[in-house]
Enzyme design. Structure first.
Site, PDB file in Angstrom:
ATOM      1  N   ASP A  23     -12.181  51.823   2.625  1.00 15.51           N
ATOM      2  CA  ASP A  23     -12.924  52.989   2.139  1.00 15.51           C
ATOM      3  C   ASP A  23     -12.041  53.938   1.338  1.00 15.51           C
ATOM      4  OD1 ASP A  23     -15.192  52.051   3.315  1.00 15.51           O
ATOM      5  OD2 ASP A  23     -15.441  53.697   4.741  1.00 15.51           O
ATOM      6  N   LYS A  31     -18.006  43.930  15.237  1.00 17.78           N
ATOM      7  CA  LYS A  31     -18.150  44.512  16.575  1.00 17.78           C
ATOM      8  C   LYS A  31     -17.943  46.008  16.469  1.00 17.78           C
ATOM      9  CE  LYS A  31     -18.976  44.482  20.821  1.00 17.78           C
ATOM     10  NZ  LYS A  31     -19.437  45.878  20.665  1.00 17.78           N
ATOM     11  N   SER A  70     -13.567  44.998  16.280  1.00 22.58           N
ATOM     12  CA  SER A  70     -13.441  46.312  16.900  1.00 22.58           C
ATOM     13  C   SER A  70     -12.364  47.169  16.256  1.00 22.58           C
ATOM     14  CB  SER A  70     -13.209  46.162  18.404  1.00 22.58           C
ATOM     15  OG  SER A  70     -14.379  45.696  19.023  1.00 22.58           O
TER      16      SER A  70
END
Length: 439
Positions: A347, A361, A336
């Site tokens: 990224d 998740k 999460s």
């Protein structure tokens, strides 16, 4: 200890969305909810509830059967009178009259609506359970200290928290919980399992566990204890700062502020340890990311049920740590909010990820508090990394895959992280299926 599952959660008393009211959970920290066995689906629209006549005791009057008051669209789909027929049948015919309770029938009916969705992260909390759930989010509770969620359709350990009964008992991420106190978990919702696991401090719960490395299940006896989570800790080493984040609780950001100030002063490289961190509040994760990411998106939520849209959550920090070399440690217990941080850093090329693939998740829940103190947690969206990568059920591959090994006095993942800090150019590119594997 049973923590709520830390899926993304939008907590609101109205339909408005606010930063403080957004939370994640894999959950998973583990949920506690009592799912009543008596209940039927009575509809999900507010108009339906308005057709129910409420008595002075706050419960439905069972003599209300006026189908004419039911919305026209519902008349075409179901015979709503059947709800009252079943209510009366149960009330009149059930053999054990002493166990009949209007509150249980009422809340069980509502729970039936949500459980019919077959979504392990959409649940109904009665008032008492709702109160306990919110207490869990504060960082203190009683239980075994393990995040519980669903993996491949089975109830699994997301992560044992540090220095808790679960960790001391040897529970590992991805361990499957086959039974609790002899009751099989097959077909149970996460919340049912959690309600059995959780209990009073000093009492014992027995879990039947199947681990990835075992051919046979084993019983693990664990004594419940009071769990107090210190969600962020700084270990200032000679040549680097080791920052351990165990969860993203209400107080995590406030605890991180003085730690960040120390790091800005000593300017030593950072190892951000997100291993076994099951998540927490989304706004905390985004604010923390703001110490590295300046005024840019950290996570994207999509697939909202009412609108086909994507919502970007951006940092508003000063990125005071962006120029300090950083490596992030992750494993199968990172879920999460941890995956939001890890995915954004990967990224943007802010930090290399070292360790094992994360849990995967990435669904969004909205928690709506109802007027009687009960609440509904409903999955409303999925989230993506800034570059649009899907994380739910897929996880994040680290740039350098390193197994922890079975030597308790060694930490090869941390060792590799320090190696990466010294020579980051040797580990170029983002994670792929061909990421370097360290045995």
């Amino acid at each position: 200890m049973n923590i709520k599952d830390r899926v993304i959660l939008l907590k609101s008393k109205t339909a408005n969305w606010s930063w403080r009211n957004i939370i994640l959970s894999f959950s998973a920290v583990t949920l506690l909810v009592i799912v009543f066995s008596v209940g039927v689906v009575i509809g999900t629209n507010r108009e339906i509830s308005e057709t129910l006549s409420i008595g002075t005791n706050g419960l439905p009057n069972t003599d209300v059967k006026n189908k004419e008051s039911v919305p026209s669209y519902l008349k075409k789909d179901v015979d709503f009178k059947m709800f009252w027929d079943v209510w009366e049948l149960v009330s009149d015919k059930f053999v054990d009259k002493t166990s009949l309770n209007n509150s249980k029938l009422y809340y069980g009916s509502i729970a039936g609506i949500v459980s019919s969705l077959n979504d392990p992260y959409s649940v109904f909390f009665d008032p008492e359970t709702s109160k306990q759930f919110n207490e869990d989010l504060s960082g203190e509770f009683s239980g075994i200290g393990a995040e519980v969620g669903v993996r491949n359709g089975q109830i699994a350990i997301v992560a044992p928290l540090p220095d808790t009964p679960a960790e001391k008992a040897g529970l590992k991420p991805k361990d499957i919980i086959l039974a609790v106190n002899g009751t099989p978990t097959q077909g149970m919702a996460v919340d049912q399992v959690v309600s059995i696991i959780r209990g009073k401090q000093g009492t014992t719960v027995i879990l039947t566990i199947m681990s990835e490395m075992s051919q046979e299940p084993k019983e693990v006896s664990i004594v419940r204890d009071k769990i107090e989570i210190k969600s962020v800790v700084l270990e200032e080493k000679d040549s680097y700062n080791l920052v351990k984040l165990t969860s993203f609780n209400e107080n995590t950001y406030d605890l991180f502020i003085p730690i960040a100030q120390k790091i800005v002063t000593n300017k030593k490289p950072i190892v951000l340890d997100l291993r076994n961190n099951p998540g927490g509040f989304l706004d905390v994760a985004v604010k923390l990311a703001g110490y590295w990411i300046e005024s840019d998106k950290v996570v994207v939520a999509e697939e909202f049920s009412q609108k086909d849209e994507k919502v970007e959550y951006k940092s508003d920090g000063l990125a005071s740590l962006k120029d300090i070399p950083t490596v992030v440690l992750v494993n199968g217990g990172s879920a999460s909010a941890s995956e939001i941080i890890a995915g954004a850093f990967q990224d943007y090329g802010i930090a290399k990820l070292v360790g094992n693939k994360t849990f995967g998740k990435g669904s969004v829940q909205q928690l709506t508090e109802l007027k009687d103190g009960s609440s509904v947690k409903l999955t409303v969206a999925k989230w993506l990394t800034p570059n649009g990568r899907k994380i739910d059920k897929e996880g994040i591959e680290p740039d350098v895959v390193v197994d922890l090994g079975d030597k308790s006095d060694k930490d090869p993942q941390l060792d590799k992280a320090l190696e990466v800090l010294k020579n980051p150019g040797a580990f170029s590119g983002v994670a792929t299926s061909s990421s370097e594997v360290i045995e």
